[in-house]
Scaffold this motif. Structure first.
Motif, short mmCIF file in Angstrom:
data_model
loop_
_atom_site.label_atom_id
_atom_site.label_comp_id
_atom_site.label_asym_id
_atom_site.label_seq_id
_atom_site.Cartn_x
_atom_site.Cartn_y
_atom_site.Cartn_z
N THR B 33 0.90 -1.14 -0.12
CA THR B 33 -0.09 -0.05 -0.11
C THR B 33 0.79 1.32 -0.06
OG1 THR B 33 -0.16 -0.14 2.42
CG2 THR B 33 -1.92 -1.08 1.17
N GLY B 34 1.89 1.09 0.52
CA GLY B 34 3.10 2.29 0.70
C GLY B 34 3.44 2.54 -0.94
N LEU B 37 0.44 3.94 -2.78
CA LEU B 37 -0.03 5.65 -2.21
C LEU B 37 1.30 6.35 -2.97
CD1 LEU B 37 -0.94 4.84 1.49
CD2 LEU B 37 -2.28 5.73 -0.36
N SER B 38 2.51 5.97 -3.32
CA SER B 38 3.48 6.66 -3.87
C SER B 38 3.09 7.20 -5.31
CB SER B 38 4.97 5.82 -3.93
OG SER B 38 5.46 5.53 -2.62
N ALA B 39 2.48 6.36 -5.84
CA ALA B 39 1.87 6.72 -7.26
C ALA B 39 0.91 7.45 -7.19
CB ALA B 39 1.03 5.28 -8.06
N GLY B 77 -7.17 3.55 -3.89
CA GLY B 77 -6.29 4.42 -3.31
C GLY B 77 -6.77 4.83 -2.14
N VAL B 78 -8.00 5.05 -1.94
CA VAL B 78 -8.61 5.34 -0.40
C VAL B 78 -8.34 4.19 0.39
CG1 VAL B 78 -10.52 5.83 0.73
CG2 VAL B 78 -10.27 7.12 -1.27
N LEU B 119 -14.09 2.59 6.69
CA LEU B 119 -13.75 3.86 6.41
C LEU B 119 -13.61 4.08 4.79
CD1 LEU B 119 -10.83 4.47 9.06
CD2 LEU B 119 -12.77 5.60 9.08
N THR B 120 -13.20 3.01 4.19
CA THR B 120 -13.20 3.15 2.65
C THR B 120 -14.68 3.21 2.41
OG1 THR B 120 -11.36 1.90 2.39
CG2 THR B 120 -12.61 2.31 0.53
N GLY B 121 -15.76 2.36 2.71
CA GLY B 121 -16.92 2.34 2.55
C GLY B 121 -17.74 3.81 2.92
N ALA B 122 -17.13 4.34 4.06
CA ALA B 122 -17.80 5.54 4.54
C ALA B 122 -17.43 6.63 3.82
CB ALA B 122 -17.37 5.76 5.97
N THR B 123 -16.31 6.76 3.10
CA THR B 123 -15.75 7.71 2.40
C THR B 123 -16.41 7.74 0.86
OG1 THR B 123 -13.37 7.47 3.35
CG2 THR B 123 -13.57 8.71 1.31
#
Lengths: 128, 132
Positions: B33-34, B37-39, B77-78, B119-123
């Motif tokens: 994931t790091g 997230l860089s992308a 991404g989220v 949190l992904t769902g909530a976003t």
């Protein structure tokens, strides 16, 4: 092939290697991580609030001083953290001659991206 | 290091036959994931640059983000963000010396997985609500 040991006698006796460097990397990764917790949550919340808005909405948002400051801080912490993290990934998996070239490229790219990001943020924030 | 058995010795743990565990999966997930997230960090600079450039350039990037593949990438991404965030907070607790009991490690591990999904769902729901 025996590689010459360039460490001092004291350094060899204590056997700690170049501990200070590694500790500095470790600390910087943690400090930037702590900084990124509020900054990234702020960014995601802002972007969600901006969903569906056009350029004018984004410009209005970045014209507020607090948003511009947070964005600059985010860019600094983010690309510092990214440079440290990707460096370790390369050090762990790349053992060929490309290793140093990739390490240098990552460091330079992170500097360039942070610099570009900060510049365009300021351009939006204070530009006409 | 120069013994003749050097290249025939098995590496341990042999990742191809080793049973995946929550701990090992989350460990590599934090790294993956790091990198993901860089992308997205590169994309953040592109997004800011087009916002500074012109309304046309910004609209083009927004339409790419609004396409189904763009939406899928944004959700990925989220999710990567919440995985790395909660996994990172888990690591900070370890760094401070807390949570090393095996039971606690599994509890915090599942908390990372569940929190990331929720949190992904909530976003996602919130951004749909904001888009109107």
């Amino acid at each position: 092939m025996h590689k010459q040991d360039r460490r001092s006698l004291l350094s060899r006796a204590t056997g700690l290697g170049s501990a200070r460097k590694g500790v500095g990397h470790w600390w910087a990764e943690r400090v930037t991580a702590i900084a990124l917790v509020p900054l990234t949550i702020w960014f995601l919340a802002s972007v969600v609030a901006l969903t569906g808005s056009d350029r004018a909405g984004v410009v209005t948002w970045l014209r507020t001083p607090s948003a511009a400051i947070c964005m600059v801080l985010l860019l600094v912490a983010l690309f510092y953290h990214m440079a440290l993290g990707l460096q370790v990934v390369i050090e762990d998996y790349v053992h060929s001659g490309a290793r140093f070239a990739v390490l240098i490229a990552i460091r330079l790219a992170c500097f360039a991206l942070a610099g570009t990001g900060i510049l365009v943020t300021l351009r939006i924030s204070v530009g006409g | 290091m120069n013994s003749p058995t050097r290249h025939t010795r098995p590496l341990s743990p042999n990742i191809q036959i080793y049973r995946p565990q929550l701990t090992s999966v989350l460990s590599i997930a934090n790294r993956v994931t790091g990198i993901v997230l860089s992308a997205f960090a590169v994309f953040l600079v592109i997004w800011l640059s087009v916002a500074a450039a012109s309304p046309q350039a910004f609209a083009t990037v927004q339409s790419v983000m609004g396409s189904w593949i763009g939406q899928l990438l944004m959700i990925a991404g989220v999710f990567s963000f919440f995985m790395h965030l909660s996994g990172g907070i888990r690591h900070l607790f370890w760094d401070a010396g807390y949570g090393f009991q095996l039971r606690t490690i599994y509890a915090s591990g599942w908390a990372v997985v569940i929190a990331s999904l929720l949190l992904t769902g909530a976003t996602w729901v919130l951004s749909i609500y904001m888009a109107g």
